[in-house]
Design an enzyme around this catalytic site. Structure first.
Site, PDB file in Angstrom:
ATOM      1  N   GLU A  81      -3.338  -5.216   7.034  1.00 27.45           N
ATOM      2  CA  GLU A  81      -3.347  -6.090   5.879  1.00 27.45           C
ATOM      3  C   GLU A  81      -4.408  -7.177   5.896  1.00 27.45           C
ATOM      4  O   GLU A  81      -5.051  -7.527   6.934  1.00 27.45           O
ATOM      5  CB  GLU A  81      -1.900  -7.119   5.986  1.00 27.45           C
ATOM      6  N   LYS A 132      11.890  -4.492   3.136  1.00 31.74           N
ATOM      7  CA  LYS A 132      13.049  -5.788   2.795  1.00 31.74           C
ATOM      8  C   LYS A 132      14.070  -5.280   2.166  1.00 31.74           C
ATOM      9  O   LYS A 132      14.366  -5.166   0.981  1.00 31.74           O
ATOM     10  CB  LYS A 132      12.049  -6.413   1.633  1.00 31.74           C
ATOM     11  N   ASP A 152      -3.290  -7.777   0.229  1.00 33.83           N
ATOM     12  CA  ASP A 152      -2.242  -8.820  -0.067  1.00 33.83           C
ATOM     13  C   ASP A 152      -2.421 -10.081  -0.970  1.00 33.83           C
ATOM     14  O   ASP A 152      -3.269 -10.857  -0.697  1.00 33.83           O
ATOM     15  CB  ASP A 152      -1.635  -9.204   1.370  1.00 33.83           C
TER      16      ASP A 152
END
Length: 288
Positions: A200, A138, A221
């Site tokens: 994940e 990100k 997560d």
């Protein structure tokens, strides 16, 4: 901390592009109109806030690319902690070039020092636990290598740099594949011997299913602290454990105490506040 500088060949295109964006089609109209061509000056880059420095090489490169006659002296290298009023570097030479390069130099230095400072605060918060603070993908487009470098300057570590670094199976991959098992099995048929596989999971049931297929790492997560603690116990060292999802300075220590190996934090790169740094005039002398 040993911090390896980024090669100049990586930095120069980014700094050139930033300078060209600022110079536009006619150059620095204000400075060229007001500052005599032969005027020379000494300025200092000064910290306005406490923090950690990153990006000094980019700032220095911005000055040199505008005018190679500018001489620079670095007082606080990347990775250094600074306090308000502390001098980071000095610049001496043609005043026009100094003013023209000022904003580009500060944009890089303030932004990357902000990334490093935010990272250092998270690293300090988990001190005493095994967890490492890592960044994510990100990042701002075009600045990934710089922002990940800044995370290292702040004492953190890097997650994968791009889609080609590793296989990270996320929720949408699992949904399209039809489950965790087919997703991991398909990934394994394509993974080279140096490629790691991470999956994940959102629940402990998903984690149990994933562990049967022996992934290299599991991304836990948005789990609660209690679930994270149970997840670490379930994994029992069979895979790297990574906690992720809306982690803040207020919550990171509690998450680290669960025993996870990694804590990934997206805001370190995508929205950390800048570190306030200014360019101050120390000496002005005409026509040297």
């Amino acid at each position: 901390m040993h911090l390896t500088p980024l090669p100049a060949i990586m930095l120069e295109p980014l700094v050139r592009a930033a300078l060209l964006e600022d110079l536009g089609r006619a150059g620095d109209l204000t400075t060229d109109a007001i500052v005599p061509k032969d005027h020379r000056a000494t300025t200092v880059l000064v910290a306005r806030q406490a923090g950690v420095i990153a990006g000094i090489d980019l700032a220095m490169l911005a000055f040199r690319l505008v005018d190679n006659d500018l001489a620079m002296s670095v007082e606080r290298a990347d990775g250094s902690k600074v306090v308000p009023g502390e001098i980071i570097a000095s610049v001496t030479g043609p005043a026009r070039a100094m003013l023209t390069a000022e904003r580009t130099a500060l944009n890089f230095l303030c932004h990357l020092s902000g990334n490093a400072t935010a990272t250092a605060s998270m690293v300090a918060a988990v001190r005493g636990h095994r967890a490492k603070i890592v960044c994510t993908r990100k990042t701002r487009p075009g600045l990934r290598a710089l922002e990940k470098y800044a995370v290292r300057a702040g004492g953190g570590s890097n997650h994968r740099f791009g889609l080609d670094d590793a296989i990270l199976i996320k929720d949408n991959h699992i949904a399209i594949a039809g489950g965790i098992r087919p997703a991991i099995e398909r990934a394994r048929t394509c993974a080279g011997h140096l490629i790691k596989i991470e999956v994940e999971v959102d629940t402990l049931a998903q984690l149990e299913a994933a562990l049967r297929l022996a992934p290299d790492a599991v991304l836990l997560d948005n789990m609660t602290v209690d679930d994270l603690r149970q997840a670490v116990a379930m994994v029992a060292g069979r895979a790297i454990t990574e906690a992720s999802g809306r982690i803040t300075l207020d919550t990171v220590a509690e998450i680290a105490a669960t025993g996870v190996d990694l804590i990934s934090v997206g805001w370190l790169t995508h929205s950390a506040p800048i570190l306030d740094i200014g360019l101050d005039y120390a000496v002005l002398a005409s026509g040297e």
